[in-house]
Write a protein that holds these residues in place. Structure first.
Motif, PDB file in Angstrom:
ATOM      1  N   ARG A  51       0.813  -1.219   0.000  1.00 30.51           N
ATOM      2  CA  ARG A  51       0.000   0.000   0.000  1.00 30.51           C
ATOM      3  C   ARG A  51       0.844   1.265   0.000  1.00 30.51           C
ATOM      4  N   ASN A  54       1.596   2.529  -3.763  1.00 31.66           N
ATOM      5  CA  ASN A  54       0.700   3.462  -4.460  1.00 31.66           C
ATOM      6  C   ASN A  54       0.215   4.559  -3.504  1.00 31.66           C
ATOM      7  N   TYR A  55       0.898   4.625  -2.374  1.00 33.34           N
ATOM      8  CA  TYR A  55       0.612   5.680  -1.390  1.00 33.34           C
ATOM      9  C   TYR A  55      -0.815   5.641  -0.858  1.00 33.34           C
ATOM     10  N   LEU A  56      -1.440   4.442  -0.856  1.00 36.24           N
ATOM     11  CA  LEU A  56      -2.689   4.318  -0.108  1.00 36.24           C
ATOM     12  C   LEU A  56      -2.342   4.459   1.368  1.00 36.24           C
ATOM     13  N   GLU A  76      -1.801  15.982  -4.214  1.00 39.65           N
ATOM     14  CA  GLU A  76      -2.917  15.027  -4.153  1.00 39.65           C
ATOM     15  C   GLU A  76      -3.404  14.691  -5.567  1.00 39.65           C
ATOM     16  N   LEU A  80      -3.391  11.079  -7.570  1.00 45.34           N
ATOM     17  CA  LEU A  80      -4.578  10.409  -8.119  1.00 45.34           C
ATOM     18  C   LEU A  80      -4.321  10.007  -9.560  1.00 45.34           C
ATOM     19  N   ARG A  83      -1.965   6.997  -9.815  1.00 42.92           N
ATOM     20  CA  ARG A  83      -2.556   5.701  -9.457  1.00 42.92           C
ATOM     21  C   ARG A  83      -3.178   5.000 -10.655  1.00 42.92           C
ATOM     22  N   MET A  88      -4.411  -2.322  -8.847  1.00 41.36           N
ATOM     23  CA  MET A  88      -4.303  -3.207  -7.689  1.00 41.36           C
ATOM     24  C   MET A  88      -5.443  -4.222  -7.682  1.00 41.36           C
ATOM     25  N   PHE A 107     -15.488   0.939 -14.585  1.00 39.32           N
ATOM     26  CA  PHE A 107     -15.402   1.911 -13.497  1.00 39.32           C
ATOM     27  C   PHE A 107     -14.133   2.781 -13.502  1.00 39.32           C
ATOM     28  N   PRO A 108     -12.937   2.189 -13.587  1.00 41.01           N
ATOM     29  CA  PRO A 108     -11.749   3.054 -13.578  1.00 41.01           C
ATOM     30  C   PRO A 108     -11.722   4.021 -14.756  1.00 41.01           C
ATOM     31  N   LEU A 110     -14.403   5.388 -16.165  1.00 37.03           N
ATOM     32  CA  LEU A 110     -15.344   6.467 -15.863  1.00 37.03           C
ATOM     33  C   LEU A 110     -14.700   7.476 -14.904  1.00 37.03           C
ATOM     34  N   ILE A 111     -13.916   6.959 -13.964  1.00 37.55           N
ATOM     35  CA  ILE A 111     -13.206   7.851 -13.033  1.00 37.55           C
ATOM     36  C   ILE A 111     -12.311   8.806 -13.806  1.00 37.55           C
TER      37      ILE A 111
ATOM     38  N   ARG B 125     -10.063   3.963  -4.316  1.00 41.93           N
ATOM     39  CA  ARG B 125      -8.923   4.853  -4.050  1.00 41.93           C
ATOM     40  C   ARG B 125      -7.713   4.421  -4.861  1.00 41.93           C
ATOM     41  N   SER B 126      -7.507   3.100  -4.954  1.00 42.88           N
ATOM     42  CA  SER B 126      -6.336   2.617  -5.692  1.00 42.88           C
ATOM     43  C   SER B 126      -6.436   2.940  -7.175  1.00 42.88           C
ATOM     44  N   MET B 127      -7.656   3.223  -7.647  1.00 41.56           N
ATOM     45  CA  MET B 127      -7.815   3.585  -9.070  1.00 41.56           C
ATOM     46  C   MET B 127      -7.667   5.081  -9.263  1.00 41.56           C
ATOM     47  N   GLY B 128      -7.433   5.800  -8.195  1.00 40.23           N
ATOM     48  CA  GLY B 128      -7.275   7.245  -8.316  1.00 40.23           C
ATOM     49  C   GLY B 128      -8.586   8.004  -8.240  1.00 40.23           C
ATOM     50  N   THR B 133     -15.878  11.413  -6.213  1.00 44.23           N
ATOM     51  CA  THR B 133     -16.223  10.223  -7.010  1.00 44.23           C
ATOM     52  C   THR B 133     -16.558   9.042  -6.104  1.00 44.23           C
ATOM     53  N   LYS B 137     -20.089   7.609  -6.715  1.00 44.55           N
ATOM     54  CA  LYS B 137     -20.090   6.395  -7.527  1.00 44.55           C
ATOM     55  C   LYS B 137     -19.909   5.120  -6.719  1.00 44.55           C
TER      56      LYS B 137
END
Lengths: 343, 219
Positions: A51, A54-56, A76, A80, A83, A88, A107-108, A110-111, B125-128, B133, B137
């Motif tokens: 973790r 990826n700096y979680l 920040e 994001l 990442r 992961m 989903f990723p 759409l983010i 969170r791991s997806m940024g 969001t 979502k």
């Protein structure tokens, strides 16, 4: 510079009445295209370490460099964005339970602001890669564990990452499913050149797909290097323990009863390389010296495509005889190492 | 058995009760949903811990919820007059109803959002994913079923509160029950209003539960 560089990383968790040093001065280099395993017992700190990549989790001290950039120095927003390059997957898959498979994979995207229609199209392609095209409209609750992990892998690939972190990704799966997921990860590694970091407590996972391994215990890396070398020459007690445990896990041969083992004066570990496994060394040795040895454990396994044999022998008490046996084995080009403690 | 006037009155009462309940719930969620979200994410193990914000919201919610609704109704009369222009009737009742509903709804929302699996949030969170969001979502979507159950329970509670507001001229079925049933001893009318209130709660409950089950994809 390596793709992932961890320098003097430590992480301390502070609660009201205690401090836990989860990671202590970790140094690690992972090259582009490696499949890098990090193994240790639970509580060794490996999940915290992954973790930090990826700096979680933000490290207490030290630095994490990915593709030449220091994650600690990022804003920040930059983090994001970064990442997106570091996907992961997880032990419990962590899929959106209220979304169907294709929307989970989208989903990723759409983010990142990709249009829904495009995201779905890409998601379908990815489902093809993991072999789940026909399940696109199913919901995660309708899938098996292995299928869920495949969906999670497709989702991880959606953002076209350069690195894939796997946190105990096969620990909730049965052996067959584990094997097929590992196969898939290996394919992804070769097909897309994605660097894979695998956190696991199962040595068999390391052995099956990893090129490199780091052995963790109590927040420290005890030993790291090529899997091949660590399997043949484990230097630390932690490494030996894990390798021995692996033998247990994979249906190895236990020839001696526990009480017999205690009687052995000396135990040695012999490692066979690809050539020597053909010659019946032990049998020949017994014939030559005229004295039996006790085979405590024996196992052959596939380490990165090379057949590695390993055997643990209990030698007779006679010192002279011990020397004779060891010399004989060495003369056959095999490596010997004394094993202490309970096998 | 009842004169057409009484029936007219009961129909009007149902209309007023529905109006107060639905409007109050709607406005209640307008403020209560964001408040519940803020409570969830600012909590110590939330995605944006902020102990000061959490404490402030926490105290506000507890204070408002501790004040009995009838007292709140009276205390808020000047405030109600300021917003609606008068302090009696259905529209005026909506103001104290909303004030009472907001912290209640915030707590409902908070408990629904807390049920969302921490692993899924971590995956996002791991997806940024940004905090916004994750809220829109992940949290709201994953907690959908539980949020709808919350709305259902809230509707029932506010319906009860709106009936209470009848005691101070709030209109609706509660008003009728008090004026006819209690002050004039017309037990028949009182019984009918109570039955109507029960039916309304029953209808809300049935619709809410059906909807939440239909929208739940976990099975």
């Amino acid at each position: 510079m390596a793709q992932i560089e961890v320098r003097h990383l430590s992480k301390t968790f502070t609660s009201k009445d205690a401090q836990v040093n989860a990671l202590k001065d970790i140094n690690l280099e992972i090259e582009q295209g490696d499949i890098y395993g990090i193994i240790g017992m639970s509580g060794a700190g490996k999940s915290t370490l992954v973790r930090c990549l990826n700096y979680l989790e933000k490290p207490t001290h030290g630095e994490v460099w990915v593709d030449g950039r220091d994650l600690g120095g990022m804003t920040e927003k930059e983090l994001l964005r970064q990442r997106k390059d570091i996907a992961m997957i997880f032990q419990h898959f962590n899929l959106l339970m209220q979304k169907n498979v294709v929307d989970n994979v989208s989903f990723p995207l759409l983010i990142q602001g990709v249009k829904k229609k495009e995201a779905r199209k890409k998601a379908r392609e990815l489902l093809g890669i993991v072999g789940l095209e026909e399940k696109e409209l199913a919901y995660p609750a309708q899938l098996s564990g292995g299928q869920k992990q495949r969906v999670a892998i497709a989702r991880a690939l959606a953002s076209e990452p350069r690195i894939l972190l796997c946190d105990e990704a096969t620990s909730a799966l049965d052996p067959q499913t584990t094997a097929s997921i590992l196969e898939l990860l290996k394919d992804i590694n070769t097909q897309f050149g994605i660097t894979i970091v695998i956190i696991t407590h199962q040595m068999s996972v390391i052995r099956k797909i990893c090129s490199h391994v780091a052995i963790m215990s109590q927040g420290e890396i005890k030993e790291s290097g090529l899997v091949n070398e660590i399997f043949s020459h484990p230097k630390t007690r932690e490494a030996r323990e894990l390798i021995l445990k692996d033998i247990d896990g994979e249906g190895a041969v236990h020839l001696a009863k526990p009480q017999d083992r205690l009687m052995e004066a000396k135990k040695i570990r012999i490692v066979f390389s690809e050539n020597s496994s053909f010659e019946p060394v032990i049998a020949n040795m017994v014939l030559k010296t005229g004295r039996p040895v006790n085979i405590l454990k024996a196992d052959t396994k596939n380490v990165g495509g090379i057949a590695k044999g390993e055997m643990i022998l209990g030698l007779p008490e006679d010192r002279k005889l011990q020397q004779e046996i060891e010399d004989y084995i060495r003369a056959r080009g095999l490596e010997i190492e004394e094993v202490t403690g309970d096998v | 058995m009842f004169s057409s006037e009484v029936i007219q009155m009961l129909i009007k009462g149902i209309g007023e009760t529905l109006y107060m309940t639905l409007a109050s719930t709607l406005f209640g969620y307008l403020f209560g949903l964001p408040m519940g979200i803020l409570l969830t994410i600012s909590d110590r193990d939330g995605i944006r811990p902020n102990s000061i914000l959490y404490k402030i919201l926490d105290v506000i919610a507890n204070i408002v919820r501790s004040v009995p609704f009838l007292i709140l109704l009276i205390v808020l009369i000047p405030f109600t007059r300021l917003i609606v222009g008068k302090s009696y009737g259905s529209t005026a009742t909506i103001v104290p109803l909303v004030v009472a509903a907001v912290p209640y709804i915030a707590r409902m929302v908070e408990s629904s959002l807390r049920e969302v699996d921490a692993g899924v949030i971590e995956a996002a969170r791991s997806m940024g994913a940004s905090t916004f969001t994750i809220v829109t979502k992940v949290l709201l979507v994953e907690a959908r079923t539980s949020l709808i159950v919350g709305v259902t329970i809230t509707l029932g509670t506010i319906l009860g509160y709106s009936a209470m507001a009848g005691t101070v001229g709030g209109g609706g079925l509660g008003d009728i029950a008090i004026r006819y049933g209690y002050y004039r001893y017309e037990v028949g009318i009182m019984a009918v209003t109570v039955v109507l209130l029960i039916l309304l709660v029953q209808i809300f409950q049935t619709i809410g539960m059906k909807l939440s089950v239909r929208l739940d994809k976990r099975k």
